[in-house]
Design an enzyme around this catalytic site. Structure first.
Site, short mmCIF file in Angstrom:
data_model
loop_
_atom_site.label_atom_id
_atom_site.label_comp_id
_atom_site.label_asym_id
_atom_site.label_seq_id
_atom_site.Cartn_x
_atom_site.Cartn_y
_atom_site.Cartn_z
N HIS A 118 4.56 2.90 12.97
CA HIS A 118 3.60 4.00 13.16
C HIS A 118 4.14 5.08 14.09
O HIS A 118 3.38 5.79 14.75
CB HIS A 118 2.24 3.49 13.63
CG HIS A 118 1.41 2.92 12.52
ND1 HIS A 118 0.03 2.90 12.55
CD2 HIS A 118 1.75 2.35 11.33
CE1 HIS A 118 -0.42 2.35 11.44
NE2 HIS A 118 0.61 2.00 10.69
N ASP A 150 3.84 -6.23 3.88
CA ASP A 150 3.65 -5.24 4.92
C ASP A 150 4.76 -5.43 5.95
O ASP A 150 5.41 -6.46 6.00
CB ASP A 150 2.27 -5.35 5.56
CG ASP A 150 1.70 -4.00 5.96
OD1 ASP A 150 2.49 -3.11 6.30
OD2 ASP A 150 0.46 -3.85 5.95
N ASP A 162 6.22 2.14 6.43
CA ASP A 162 4.96 1.41 6.30
C ASP A 162 4.07 2.21 5.35
O ASP A 162 3.49 3.22 5.76
CB ASP A 162 4.32 1.27 7.68
CG ASP A 162 2.96 0.61 7.67
OD1 ASP A 162 2.56 0.07 6.63
OD2 ASP A 162 2.29 0.65 8.73
N GLU A 215 -5.26 1.14 2.62
CA GLU A 215 -5.00 0.08 3.59
C GLU A 215 -5.04 0.58 5.02
O GLU A 215 -5.54 -0.11 5.92
CB GLU A 215 -3.63 -0.56 3.30
CG GLU A 215 -3.37 -1.85 4.08
CD GLU A 215 -2.77 -1.63 5.45
OE1 GLU A 215 -2.71 -2.61 6.23
OE2 GLU A 215 -2.36 -0.49 5.77
N GLU A 216 -4.50 1.78 5.27
CA GLU A 216 -4.46 2.29 6.63
C GLU A 216 -5.85 2.50 7.23
O GLU A 216 -6.01 2.61 8.44
CB GLU A 216 -3.66 3.60 6.70
CG GLU A 216 -2.17 3.47 6.41
CD GLU A 216 -1.42 2.66 7.45
OE1 GLU A 216 -2.03 2.29 8.48
OE2 GLU A 216 -0.22 2.41 7.24
N HIS A 260 0.82 -1.21 0.00
CA HIS A 260 0.00 0.00 0.00
C HIS A 260 0.85 1.26 0.00
O HIS A 260 1.88 1.33 0.67
CB HIS A 260 -1.01 0.00 1.15
CG HIS A 260 -0.42 0.04 2.54
ND1 HIS A 260 -0.22 1.21 3.22
CD2 HIS A 260 -0.04 -0.95 3.38
CE1 HIS A 260 0.27 0.96 4.42
NE2 HIS A 260 0.39 -0.35 4.55
#
Length: 344
Positions: free
Chosen positions: A321, A241, A187, A221-222, A69
């Site tokens: 994150h 991922d 990410d 995706e998030e 993503h």
């Protein structure tokens, strides 16, 4: 296996430099579309503006899909405060403390851009003393200080900023001499770069995959609603991922992580075993890990009812994150796994 890691690194730095929070990914998707076309790869866009690229293989009946993503964390202006500061709401899941003090760009609906900084509403310890240390950072007390002469709501409206405007976090990408890559949004841009490393390897070496392979570049995706289409003949979906590097996890920044389970579901045992066997047969550094607060394109697609086998793998990333870090060798191991996965 001679992977062009200089290309992978440079392309990763390029896509990291382009903001792409979920909901505002068109520029990045178009960039990836052009890059696929440079390699002669056919692409289509879904109605939700995700990108699917396809390389034809020798076996067209047992097709594979590899996803990653391009969308990232970010924020949207929720309210313009009377003092000219902005309240914002999160895109994706993160702790406010992870972005406190971060420089940002506010993009208006008309395309104007302004800079600012994310701060708590009581930021100065000289003024607020221990309140600064003790206050929990929440949606209600975090704000953006705009780098303009604005002191009222009207001032902000007059320069063109309004509710609904996107807020981009500065990635602060750094590559160290030891090969570590520090940045926001590894990410999942590290995995997107791995896909292009695979594509370049195939083209450089004139290799046709054993299986027709679709590359699905997801753009939501998030937010958990990315994969909307799985081509009819796809039998396996491998989501790329990040592996979560931390205490009590097995993931490492130099290895590819093969996920056994995430917060939604276990991954198929035989599919996971196939990936492990590829790594062991080809001396690819890997670990198997279980991810706690985590979902991938593959597990989300599976729980949404797509009838396709599913697995997940990706480079080990520390402080996910947050201000993330990985190592170039982890991405290289990821590319090597992909090469063997679609050619053997």
């Amino acid at each position: 296996m001679n992977i062009d890691m200089s290309y992978v690194k440079d392309f990763m730095l390029k896509i990291l430099s382009v903001p792409s929070p979920a909901g505002d990914t068109d520029v990045s998707i178009n960039m990836l579309d052009e890059e696929f076309k440079k390699f002669g790869v056919t692409t289509v866009k879904t109605k939700k503006k995700a990108l699917i690229a396809t390389i034809e293989g020798e076996d067209n009946e047992n097709q594979k899909m590899i996803s990653a993503h391009i969308d990232t964390l970010g924020a949207i202006v929720r309210e313009i405060k009377p003092n000219g500061r902005l309240k914002i709401v999160q895109i994706g899941g993160f702790a406010w403390s992870s972005v406190e003090g971060e420089n940002v760009t506010i993009k208006t609906i008309k395309g104007k851009e302004f800079t600012g900084t994310i701060l708590p509403d009581k930021a100065s310890i000289h003024v607020h003393s221990d309140v600064v240390r003790e206050t929990l950072r929440t949606d209600d007390n975090m704000e953006v200080r705009i780098d303009e002469f604005v002191k009222t709501k009207e001032d902000v409206l007059n320069i063109g900023i309004n509710v609904g405007d996107f807020v981009y976090f500065e990635p602060r990408t750094v590559v160290t001499k030891e090969g570590f890559i520090k940045s926001r949004h590894l990410d999942d841009k590290a995995c997107v770069a791995a896909i292009f490393g695979l594509v370049k390897y195939l083209k450089d070496n004139n290799i046709k995959p054993k299986y027709t392979t679709h590359f699905y570049i997801n753009n939501y995706e998030e937010l958990g609603h990315g994969i909307a289409i799985v081509p009819e003949k796809v039998k396996e979906h491998l989501a790329l991922d990040i592996g979560t590097v931390a205490d009590h996890q097995t993931s490492e920044e130099t290895k590819v992580t093969i996920c056994a389970k995430d917060s939604r579901t276990p991954y198929d045992f035989e599919f996971r075993k196939k990936l492990v066997d590829i790594c062991e047969k080809n001396d690819i550094d890997y670990v198997v890990d279980v991810h706690y607060r985590y979902g991938s394109d593959a597990s989300i697609a599976a729980t949404n009812g797509f009838d396709v086998n599913f697995a997940c793998a990706g480079p080990g990333v520390d402080a996910t994150h947050h201000y993330e870090r990985t190592h170039i060798s982890s991405i290289e191991n990821n590319v090597k796994l992909l090469v063997k996965y679609i050619t053997e």
